[in-house]
Write a protein that holds these residues in place. Sequence first.
Motif, PDB file in Angstrom:
ATOM      1  N   GLY A 197      24.716  28.386  40.723  1.00 22.97           N
ATOM      2  CA  GLY A 197      24.714  29.726  41.286  1.00 22.97           C
ATOM      3  C   GLY A 197      24.650  29.719  42.797  1.00 22.97           C
ATOM      4  O   GLY A 197      25.261  28.882  43.467  1.00 22.97           O
ATOM      5  N   PHE A 216      29.819  16.169  29.790  1.00 24.56           N
ATOM      6  CA  PHE A 216      28.717  16.088  30.763  1.00 24.56           C
ATOM      7  C   PHE A 216      27.853  14.855  30.555  1.00 24.56           C
ATOM      8  O   PHE A 216      27.033  14.522  31.415  1.00 24.56           O
ATOM      9  CB  PHE A 216      27.871  17.364  30.695  1.00 24.56           C
ATOM     10  CG  PHE A 216      28.559  18.529  31.333  1.00 24.56           C
ATOM     11  CD1 PHE A 216      28.494  18.708  32.712  1.00 24.56           C
ATOM     12  CD2 PHE A 216      29.301  19.414  30.582  1.00 24.56           C
ATOM     13  CE1 PHE A 216      29.149  19.772  33.311  1.00 24.56           C
ATOM     14  CE2 PHE A 216      29.958  20.476  31.175  1.00 24.56           C
ATOM     15  CZ  PHE A 216      29.889  20.658  32.543  1.00 24.56           C
ATOM     16  N   ASP A 273      25.232  13.438  38.589  1.00 28.51           N
ATOM     17  CA  ASP A 273      25.638  14.319  39.686  1.00 28.51           C
ATOM     18  C   ASP A 273      24.574  15.388  39.871  1.00 28.51           C
ATOM     19  O   ASP A 273      23.934  15.797  38.908  1.00 28.51           O
ATOM     20  CB  ASP A 273      26.971  15.004  39.354  1.00 28.51           C
ATOM     21  CG  ASP A 273      28.075  13.988  39.116  1.00 28.51           C
ATOM     22  OD1 ASP A 273      28.142  13.034  39.911  1.00 28.51           O
ATOM     23  OD2 ASP A 273      28.829  14.134  38.136  1.00 28.51           O
ATOM     24  N   VAL A 274      24.397  15.849  41.110  1.00 31.44           N
ATOM     25  CA  VAL A 274      23.451  16.945  41.322  1.00 31.44           C
ATOM     26  C   VAL A 274      24.242  18.241  41.374  1.00 31.44           C
ATOM     27  O   VAL A 274      25.124  18.412  42.204  1.00 31.44           O
ATOM     28  CB  VAL A 274      22.657  16.769  42.633  1.00 31.44           C
ATOM     29  CG1 VAL A 274      21.750  17.972  42.864  1.00 31.44           C
ATOM     30  CG2 VAL A 274      21.835  15.503  42.584  1.00 31.44           C
ATOM     31  N   LEU A 275      23.909  19.104  40.460  1.00 28.65           N
ATOM     32  CA  LEU A 275      24.592  20.386  40.397  1.00 28.65           C
ATOM     33  C   LEU A 275      23.588  21.470  40.771  1.00 28.65           C
ATOM     34  O   LEU A 275      22.494  21.530  40.207  1.00 28.65           O
ATOM     35  CB  LEU A 275      25.089  20.582  38.965  1.00 28.65           C
ATOM     36  CG  LEU A 275      26.203  21.573  38.750  1.00 28.65           C
ATOM     37  CD1 LEU A 275      27.398  21.256  39.614  1.00 28.65           C
ATOM     38  CD2 LEU A 275      26.637  21.528  37.285  1.00 28.65           C
ATOM     39  N   LYS A 276      23.987  22.292  41.747  1.00 29.74           N
ATOM     40  CA  LYS A 276      23.099  23.388  42.150  1.00 29.74           C
ATOM     41  C   LYS A 276      23.734  24.667  41.646  1.00 29.74           C
ATOM     42  O   LYS A 276      24.767  25.100  42.166  1.00 29.74           O
ATOM     43  CB  LYS A 276      22.931  23.381  43.658  1.00 29.74           C
ATOM     44  CG  LYS A 276      22.244  22.103  44.115  1.00 29.74           C
ATOM     45  CD  LYS A 276      22.048  22.028  45.596  1.00 29.74           C
ATOM     46  CE  LYS A 276      21.256  20.759  45.890  1.00 29.74           C
ATOM     47  NZ  LYS A 276      20.767  20.684  47.250  1.00 29.74           N
ATOM     48  N   GLY A 290      24.230  26.547  45.117  1.00 31.27           N
ATOM     49  CA  GLY A 290      25.296  25.598  45.430  1.00 31.27           C
ATOM     50  C   GLY A 290      25.960  25.862  46.756  1.00 31.27           C
ATOM     51  O   GLY A 290      26.411  24.934  47.425  1.00 31.27           O
ATOM     52  N   SER A 291      26.012  27.132  47.152  1.00 28.37           N
ATOM     53  CA  SER A 291      26.716  27.402  48.404  1.00 28.37           C
ATOM     54  C   SER A 291      25.850  28.070  49.463  1.00 28.37           C
ATOM     55  O   SER A 291      26.223  28.094  50.632  1.00 28.37           O
ATOM     56  CB  SER A 291      27.957  28.254  48.131  1.00 28.37           C
ATOM     57  OG  SER A 291      27.658  29.318  47.282  1.00 28.37           O
ATOM     58  N   LEU A 322      27.410  28.187  34.782  1.00 31.58           N
ATOM     59  CA  LEU A 322      27.122  26.897  34.151  1.00 31.58           C
ATOM     60  C   LEU A 322      25.725  26.861  33.541  1.00 31.58           C
ATOM     61  O   LEU A 322      25.347  25.872  32.913  1.00 31.58           O
ATOM     62  CB  LEU A 322      27.292  25.770  35.176  1.00 31.58           C
ATOM     63  CG  LEU A 322      28.766  25.498  35.511  1.00 31.58           C
ATOM     64  CD1 LEU A 322      28.887  24.672  36.775  1.00 31.58           C
ATOM     65  CD2 LEU A 322      29.462  24.790  34.352  1.00 31.58           C
ATOM     66  N   ARG A 323      24.958  27.944  33.723  1.00 34.00           N
ATOM     67  CA  ARG A 323      23.681  28.016  32.999  1.00 34.00           C
ATOM     68  C   ARG A 323      23.928  27.887  31.507  1.00 34.00           C
ATOM     69  O   ARG A 323      23.060  27.473  30.746  1.00 34.00           O
ATOM     70  CB  ARG A 323      22.989  29.346  33.284  1.00 34.00           C
ATOM     71  CG  ARG A 323      22.210  29.341  34.564  1.00 34.00           C
ATOM     72  CD  ARG A 323      21.041  30.279  34.480  1.00 34.00           C
ATOM     73  NE  ARG A 323      21.452  31.668  34.460  1.00 34.00           N
ATOM     74  CZ  ARG A 323      20.820  32.617  33.777  1.00 34.00           C
ATOM     75  NH1 ARG A 323      19.760  32.322  33.048  1.00 34.00           N
ATOM     76  NH2 ARG A 323      21.231  33.860  33.817  1.00 34.00           N
ATOM     77  N   GLU A 334      21.399  19.842  28.473  1.00 31.40           N
ATOM     78  CA  GLU A 334      22.135  19.324  27.330  1.00 31.40           C
ATOM     79  C   GLU A 334      22.251  17.825  27.579  1.00 31.40           C
ATOM     80  O   GLU A 334      23.238  17.184  27.298  1.00 31.40           O
ATOM     81  CB  GLU A 334      23.528  19.964  27.288  1.00 31.40           C
ATOM     82  CG  GLU A 334      24.320  19.694  26.030  1.00 31.40           C
ATOM     83  CD  GLU A 334      23.717  20.352  24.810  1.00 31.40           C
ATOM     84  OE1 GLU A 334      23.103  21.422  24.963  1.00 31.40           O
ATOM     85  OE2 GLU A 334      23.842  19.788  23.716  1.00 31.40           O
TER      86      GLU A 334
END
Lengths: 488, 421, 495
Positions: free
Chosen positions: C166, C481, C161-164, C169-170, C184-185, C199
Amino acid sequence: MFQKDTLVKIVGEKNVTDESSTLDTYSKDLSFVNTLRPDFVIKPKNANEIAQLVKLANETKTPLVPVSSGAQHFRGDTVPGSGGAVVLDLSGMKKIMRTDRYHRVAMCEPGVTFEELIPAVEKEGIRLNLPLLPRKSKSVVGSLLEREPVTMPTYQWDISDPLACLGLIVGTGEEFRTGQAAGPGTIEEQWEAGAVQKAPYGPGSTCWHRLFQGAQGTMGIATWASIRCEILPTLEEPFLVGSPYVERLFELSHWLIRLRLVNECFILNNTNLAAIMAKNWPCDYQAIKHALPPWILFYNLAGYEYYPEERVSYRKKNIQSLTQKIAVESTKALAGISAGELLQKVHRPSEEPYWKLRYKGASHDIFFLSIADKLPGLLDAMNIEANKASYPASDIGVYIQPGVQGSSYHCEFNIFYDPQSPSEINQVSQLSTAATLSLMDKGAFFSRPYGKSTDAIMNRDAATVTALTKVKNIFDPNNILNPGKLCF
Amino acid sequence: MSIKDYRGDVEKCCRCSCCKFIPLQKVKGSKYSYACPSIAKYNFNAYSGGGRLLSMYSMLKGEMDYSEKLKEITYNCNMCGACGVSCNYAMDMQVNEPISEFRVESVKDGQTHPALEKVIEGLRKTNSMVPVKGKRGDWAAGLNLKNAAQEQVDVLFHVGCKTSFDPKMHKLAQATAKILQKAGVNFGIAGDVEVCCGGRAYQMGYEEDARSQAKKNMALIKKAGVKTVVTGCADGYQAFKVLYDKFGVKGDLEVLHISEYIDMLMKEGKLKLTQKVNMTVTYHDPCNLGRKGESYKHWKGVRKPGNRFMFDPPKDYRRGEHGVYQPPRDVLASIPGLTLSEMTRIKEYAWCCGSGGGVSESNPEFAMWTGKERIEEALSTGAEAIVTTCPWCEKNFKEAIMASGSKLKVYDIVELVEKAI
Amino acid sequence: MFLSPEVYKKFEDIVGEENICGDLAIMPSYHSGQIGAVVLPKDTEQVQAIVKLCNRLNIQFTVMSTGFIRAAMPQGCIYLDMRRMNKIIEINEKDMYAVVEPYVTSAELQAELMKRGLNCSIKGSGAQCTAIIRGHGHMDLSTGGDDRNQLGMEWVTPAGDVLKLGALGSTHEWFCGDGPGPSLRGVISGRGSGDALAEGGVITKAAMKLYHWPGPAAFELEGQSPNYNLKEIPPNFMVRYYSFPSVPQMYEAELKIGESEIMFALMGFNVAMLSANISPNMEMELEVIEKLNKEVQGPGFYVIVAANSPEEFEYDQKVLDKIISDTGGKSLAMVEDPKVGALVLIHGVRISVSIRETFRLRPVGGKAYGFQIMGQRDVNIKWIDEAANRKKELIKKGLGADDGGVYFGWSVENSHLGKTEIFFDPSPHPESLDAIIDWQQTTARKALEDHLNPPTHLPLSVVGPEVSNYHIWSKKLDEAFNPNGTTVVLPSLMG
């Protein structure tokens, strides 16, 4: 459902309440979230009691709502989000566990307020990096967990600062400590070895504290926090810079922070500075507000152990060349407001009544993070929304706090209203919803979503919600910690 | 020597990646920070200097053997030496030598490249690295130059294969002759009896052929009785000065590149540049004149006992520090009207033109790619021409310019000096 | 080749024929011959496709950008080499952050920043390493270190999945990597496991915090490699090395320098490392060590003053003099020579000779025994000082290479935090390696028993239960994850 007898066994009779008047006070706050009465309010005294309560909550699938600060609450995060909830009021956990000049660190339980911790650390010769005039009853640990912006951005290396380590009971009822505090050894054993709870990262390569900050009590309940402190200055010299052009103040604050010339540094509009400084209401307030320029930057120079006068003096000289370039002027007083007096206020929690309540009795805060180039557009957007809602834009208080050594700005609109007036409540509630959407569309980042706009904010980042849910399932698999908050 | 002799060097590689970039102090931004054309083009780590050492290490440990892919990697290296310079900025270990030795060993073990085999076959037959068209000395027709094989001269001008047999390059030799004549140098050429220096054969891994050429050349020089050789070609310069020394046949022969010699003549007052050449140029350091042109350092000794990779007597590593960098620049600075605008990657950390290591024969596309990169860098300086001091660079640049449609001009330094006298 | 042609083809379809290689001939240059294929993604979409395919086919993968040190790899894994993702995407001067892909090196980024009067944190592994690696480095006193310089990040999770993180993301802005809600850092590690590693998963872009740079737009250097040097030290800059009669006095000075906020860089190099820093070859390095050992009175550090104005420079010097005098420090004459000071300056800012400082005298590339501990500097100095005493005992017996028993370290974030390191190389003695491994174990156990820090070199099953059972929580995060266990975290890799 909790049985009262069981609760009494854990925390003692006087620390369990199911009186309706008490429950009522925890059922609502000054936000616009729905009122929901908890079943009990419990006041645990230590981590062991909290752990037992969390385990019990897991067995009985009872929602727990942790509360650390005293009333008034503003953001809806301490109002139960689901029925049958039990409030864990930690305000009685008042131990200041450590104040340590040598290591520049303090440590306290969640019930310790700014009013209590500030003098305790000052006695040691250190100071907290404070949020702007918190209310007297505000929990220090609560403020850290909320990633509340701080007034000395040069000392904020990371957005998680000044939080160092956390002691936690996570949603499974297990104890977990973050950062250096994690171990080896108990906290006391670490102290004995000369170790303090200062380094935030770890254990291992994960930065666990980040997962509990901003979580509004949904991941774990903090039983203590350690706090990075700064040295108490031996000399301070504060200044005010007024301007009708907020961009110039952004430019100045950028350089003041970039060159690390100042300690406290923030921008207020005339409405907010007047709200903070007015002594006689309402006449002083209006007079000050109208006498002030629209925007005021406050900054403070400090000297420490070595040659404090010389330190302040060369900085004044360096700043003068900056202000000349930017075409603004630093002064000791502005429209009768003394920088020194403001500094004194900034070093302490707000006097009662809390400064945000003085004008109309209540304030609804809309706050977000952004960058210098976007802020002017976001200020305009707020004005447009206020006009649309027929709320006088000039009545909105604005607080702009540069953060993380100048890499972002916290921008806060304080919308004052009469909590007894249904029409004002309705007007401000609608304005808040509309403004949040409009600001988001223009790039405002609502990093700390609270209250009714939470869904709208979280829905913009579905991938983060999915990932957060994974973390939540680890620390709170039965979703007993503050359910209904954030995306949980 | 064999790669076994470099075991200590190859096992010292800590895979830090410094070999991929120009020396870190010289990095001036995100552009032009890469040093090695091979890893820059092919990206897989095996193509980097460190990657090559680690592959050798694996072979020395018996964990890997020759393969077609390894051969492909081995020959896709311009042998430009940039990786060694970057490594040796911080480390004391040999990088270019084991890479070179691996080529030699590959050839000995029959792991050859057909295109290079063909070139070497030609060399063996014709004493030339390029196809022979006409005679070697044709460029000198009508110039009335002395034949060093027959007349006593102070200086032998070794022209080299490329300049001799590529009619488009004849002008370089002719310009050189004119300059030397103008300065009153008693020089000669070997004309039709000149033979290939063997430098490029060595780069390709054909050590025995290189040695054979060295012997032939040194015999000719001995017979002619000259004490000084001037080359117009960087490859030739490196062969006479460095390789022959390594082979133990150079003796006390003085070897000068024409750019050094012109600089010397000017400083002695024997040559004056008076004519204006109104032009902004950039200068490309050929690998074999620059970092690889540094004198060979003979060493005989033993590794010291203990856990350090140190030697008795100490090894004086060739780090590219003492290549020929300033003389061509001083010559250019002496040309009236000419402005030098430097590229980012210069001197010991210059980007290769692309034609070295046999790549222009074995993989012309890679040679072209490398050349185009350099042309782009040259254009970034605002120069209207790139000046070099080697016909191989000139040829590759011209082809790269033609392929990329650029208007950049290419000159050998002697062409500009000729204009200025 | 470990992959079947069908599987290989699937990866080839993602990156193209030229950007995948499964030939054993390239593998030793990575880590071992066990790798299934090395792939060179060009963008986030390709990374995501590779990771998803690995999950679908249940193939393990790992990732590296600039890389450092070799290690064993699981058989048949996919190795993402991030070389082609090498762009600086944005430098935001006003908000002081830069957005980079994983193969942008610290040297490249810093060079671009210096032109703009800015600087970045560079890790001790060197400026040739990726700019987004976690870790600590020579300028940490004023630039901070570890993950505290990372802002917005784009992360392809181990599940693909691509997580952006902070704001990204929006709002598509990079200035903040935290929220909405918890940050999530926290779950992205990347430390000790190489640059672009999370991780598990792959960091495909990251914003890094920037700092003011009061020096020139570029260092004007004279000379050829390895003897580059400045013509002169820039105005408002000063370099010194101070030695102290004792470790406590040295730390007292270090602490006061941090607290007084006067210093750009402070690096607690021992004499050997200082010598490596300024010596172009090993022979000179050993000679200089001998000279310096005669001059120093004990442990020490170098400092770089880099002031923003002449007035600040004057003040910084005055405070420094006072601190040094109060703590019994003595300035090394050799470093007072502007030519030597200039070397320390350029190497300390660009972090260009880390390899010299740590590996030049070592026989085998990248292999180092010892400890690198972040956190509370005073207690870690005490612990490593004891380890150094045990090291000296072994040296006396010939059981370890004689470097005088040294260790080194430095303060971070105005001495709020710190990093302390000790290395120990084997001697030719046949029992040396065993003795050093035993020393490591003893030192690690001391850290655990004395409640000082969670040590490396002991099994996680031993350390974890003493440290909030973090191994169990880490495992849970990994399961969440990295559900198919496809990401392999490379041990002990940097950059």
